[in-house]
Design a protein around this motif. Structure first.
Motif, PDB file in Angstrom:
ATOM      1  N   LEU A   1       5.280   5.051  -6.002  1.00 36.38           N
ATOM      2  CA  LEU A   1       4.640   6.105  -5.718  1.00 36.38           C
ATOM      3  C   LEU A   1       3.667   6.470  -6.848  1.00 36.38           C
ATOM      4  CD1 LEU A   1       5.655   7.155  -2.570  1.00 36.38           C
ATOM      5  CD2 LEU A   1       3.722   5.896  -3.029  1.00 36.38           C
ATOM      6  N   GLU A   2       4.296   7.372  -8.457  1.00 38.09           N
ATOM      7  CA  GLU A   2       3.739   7.601  -9.280  1.00 38.09           C
ATOM      8  C   GLU A   2       3.483   7.099 -10.447  1.00 38.09           C
ATOM      9  OE1 GLU A   2       6.219  11.080 -10.180  1.00 38.09           O
ATOM     10  OE2 GLU A   2       6.265  11.435  -7.894  1.00 38.09           O
ATOM     11  N   ASP A   3       4.148   6.092 -10.031  1.00 40.03           N
ATOM     12  CA  ASP A   3       3.666   4.806 -12.144  1.00 40.03           C
ATOM     13  C   ASP A   3       3.824   3.071 -10.984  1.00 40.03           C
ATOM     14  OD1 ASP A   3       3.508   3.154 -14.455  1.00 40.03           O
ATOM     15  OD2 ASP A   3       5.755   3.583 -14.231  1.00 40.03           O
ATOM     16  N   GLU A   4       2.724   3.307 -10.286  1.00 35.61           N
ATOM     17  CA  GLU A   4       2.469   1.681 -10.475  1.00 35.61           C
ATOM     18  C   GLU A   4       2.620   0.242 -10.829  1.00 35.61           C
ATOM     19  OE1 GLU A   4      -2.179   2.025  -9.385  1.00 35.61           O
ATOM     20  OE2 GLU A   4      -1.835   3.782  -7.618  1.00 35.61           O
TER      21      GLU A   4
ATOM     22  N   ILE B   1      20.152   0.788  -1.217  1.00 29.35           N
ATOM     23  CA  ILE B   1      19.900   0.974  -0.307  1.00 29.35           C
ATOM     24  C   ILE B   1      18.769   1.955  -1.309  1.00 29.35           C
ATOM     25  CG2 ILE B   1      18.868   2.185   1.913  1.00 29.35           C
ATOM     26  CD1 ILE B   1      21.308   0.475   2.130  1.00 29.35           C
ATOM     27  N   ASN B   2      19.566   3.012  -1.522  1.00 32.07           N
ATOM     28  CA  ASN B   2      19.108   4.352  -2.506  1.00 32.07           C
ATOM     29  C   ASN B   2      17.926   4.516  -3.894  1.00 32.07           C
ATOM     30  OD1 ASN B   2      19.689   6.876  -1.135  1.00 32.07           O
ATOM     31  ND2 ASN B   2      21.579   6.293  -1.347  1.00 32.07           N
ATOM     32  N   GLN B   3      18.772   3.097  -4.673  1.00 31.49           N
ATOM     33  CA  GLN B   3      18.521   2.357  -5.747  1.00 31.49           C
ATOM     34  C   GLN B   3      16.787   2.201  -5.211  1.00 31.49           C
ATOM     35  OE1 GLN B   3      20.734  -0.166  -7.376  1.00 31.49           O
ATOM     36  NE2 GLN B   3      21.780   1.047  -9.109  1.00 31.49           N
ATOM     37  N   GLU B   4      16.893   1.428  -4.396  1.00 27.98           N
ATOM     38  CA  GLU B   4      15.580   0.915  -3.529  1.00 27.98           C
ATOM     39  C   GLU B   4      14.424   1.583  -3.477  1.00 27.98           C
ATOM     40  OE1 GLU B   4      13.359  -2.084  -0.872  1.00 27.98           O
ATOM     41  OE2 GLU B   4      15.417  -2.675  -0.551  1.00 27.98           O
ATOM     42  N   ARG B   5      15.237   3.110  -2.186  1.00 29.51           N
ATOM     43  CA  ARG B   5      14.299   3.928  -2.543  1.00 29.51           C
ATOM     44  C   ARG B   5      13.784   4.435  -2.910  1.00 29.51           C
ATOM     45  NH1 ARG B   5      17.447   8.611  -0.022  1.00 29.51           N
ATOM     46  NH2 ARG B   5      15.459   9.199   1.119  1.00 29.51           N
ATOM     47  N   PHE B   6      14.682   5.380  -4.281  1.00 27.49           N
ATOM     48  CA  PHE B   6      13.470   6.206  -4.738  1.00 27.49           C
ATOM     49  C   PHE B   6      13.533   5.181  -6.442  1.00 27.49           C
ATOM     50  CE2 PHE B   6      17.495   8.502  -4.312  1.00 27.49           C
ATOM     51  CZ  PHE B   6      17.711   9.735  -3.628  1.00 27.49           C
ATOM     52  N   GLN B   7      13.199   3.332  -6.566  1.00 25.88           N
ATOM     53  CA  GLN B   7      12.596   3.148  -7.266  1.00 25.88           C
ATOM     54  C   GLN B   7      10.798   2.983  -6.384  1.00 25.88           C
ATOM     55  OE1 GLN B   7      13.102   2.075 -10.047  1.00 25.88           O
ATOM     56  NE2 GLN B   7      10.954   0.692 -10.302  1.00 25.88           N
ATOM     57  N   TRP B   8      10.893   2.772  -4.838  1.00 30.33           N
ATOM     58  CA  TRP B   8       9.714   3.267  -3.985  1.00 30.33           C
ATOM     59  C   TRP B   8       9.170   4.360  -4.586  1.00 30.33           C
ATOM     60  CZ3 TRP B   8       7.577  -1.318  -3.287  1.00 30.33           C
ATOM     61  CH2 TRP B   8       7.427  -2.236  -2.995  1.00 30.33           C
ATOM     62  N   MET B   9       9.911   5.564  -4.522  1.00 30.61           N
ATOM     63  CA  MET B   9       9.976   6.585  -4.779  1.00 30.61           C
ATOM     64  C   MET B   9       8.761   7.131  -6.322  1.00 30.61           C
ATOM     65  SD  MET B   9      12.515   9.322  -3.018  1.00 30.61           S
ATOM     66  CE  MET B   9      13.132   9.380  -1.900  1.00 30.61           C
TER      67      MET B   9
ATOM     68  N   SER C   1       0.446  -1.195   0.154  1.00 33.17           N
ATOM     69  CA  SER C   1      -0.151  -0.157   0.248  1.00 33.17           C
ATOM     70  C   SER C   1       0.820   1.437  -0.600  1.00 33.17           C
ATOM     71  CB  SER C   1      -0.948   0.181   1.084  1.00 33.17           C
ATOM     72  OG  SER C   1      -0.300   0.063   2.232  1.00 33.17           O
ATOM     73  N   LYS C   2      -0.067   2.208   0.047  1.00 31.64           N
ATOM     74  CA  LYS C   2       1.046   3.670  -0.446  1.00 31.64           C
ATOM     75  C   LYS C   2       1.022   4.092   1.463  1.00 31.64           C
ATOM     76  CE  LYS C   2       0.748   8.357  -0.814  1.00 31.64           C
ATOM     77  NZ  LYS C   2      -0.411   9.338  -0.507  1.00 31.64           N
ATOM     78  N   ASN C   3       0.846   3.639   2.566  1.00 35.87           N
ATOM     79  CA  ASN C   3       1.732   3.324   3.696  1.00 35.87           C
ATOM     80  C   ASN C   3       2.431   2.681   3.884  1.00 35.87           C
ATOM     81  OD1 ASN C   3      -0.316   5.570   3.980  1.00 35.87           O
ATOM     82  ND2 ASN C   3      -1.840   4.421   5.073  1.00 35.87           N
ATOM     83  N   GLN C   4       2.583   1.343   3.255  1.00 35.11           N
ATOM     84  CA  GLN C   4       3.567   0.906   3.554  1.00 35.11           C
ATOM     85  C   GLN C   4       4.714   0.937   3.082  1.00 35.11           C
ATOM     86  OE1 GLN C   4       1.232  -3.174   2.559  1.00 35.11           O
ATOM     87  NE2 GLN C   4       1.544  -3.651   4.282  1.00 35.11           N
ATOM     88  N   ILE C   5       4.469   1.680   1.556  1.00 36.69           N
ATOM     89  CA  ILE C   5       5.497   1.918   0.368  1.00 36.69           C
ATOM     90  C   ILE C   5       6.299   3.142   1.367  1.00 36.69           C
ATOM     91  CG2 ILE C   5       6.826   3.315  -1.642  1.00 36.69           C
ATOM     92  CD1 ILE C   5       4.532   1.075  -2.797  1.00 36.69           C
ATOM     93  N   GLU C   6       5.291   4.213   1.697  1.00 33.74           N
ATOM     94  CA  GLU C   6       6.332   4.855   2.016  1.00 33.74           C
ATOM     95  C   GLU C   6       7.149   4.831   3.489  1.00 33.74           C
ATOM     96  OE1 GLU C   6       3.128   8.024   2.674  1.00 33.74           O
ATOM     97  OE2 GLU C   6       2.725   8.378   0.899  1.00 33.74           O
TER      98      GLU C   6
END
Length: 92
Positions: free
Chosen positions: A46-49, A35-43, A2-7
């Motif tokens: 959030l914009e492209d499911e 770790i940063n690659q995973e962070r930015f991929q989750w971001m 979910s969005k909350n889990q991703i955030e």
């Protein structure tokens, strides 16, 4: 997720990176990149499911869990705020 889990995951990854920077050099430069690659991929997700996650390896995940336990034990608060959270506030 979910969005909350991703955030929450984005925040956890940021916390681990900051703990490593401010307290204990736990991660190698390559691990920090992952770790940063995973962070930015989750971001991005959030914009492209339709985008796919890029999780870190199990080895890095285990190190993350250790860092989160330490951060919790010492009630660690990063010196710098999470720029992702600030970006969310700016978009509201």
């Amino acid at each position: 997720m979910s969005k909350n889990q991703i955030e929450a995951r984005i925040a956890q990854l940021y916390l681990a990176l900051q703990y490593c920077s401010e307290r204990s050099r736990t991660f190698t430069a390559g691990e920090r990149i992952c770790i940063n690659q995973e962070r930015f991929q989750w971001m991005h997700i959030l914009e492209d499911e339709t985008a796919s996650p890029r999780p870190v390896s199990q080895t890095i995940e285990n190190k993350l869990k250790q860092v989160w336990r330490l951060a919790d034990h010492y009630n660690f608060k990063p010196y710098y705020g999470d720029p992702f959270k600030e970006e969310i506030v700016l978009h509201i």
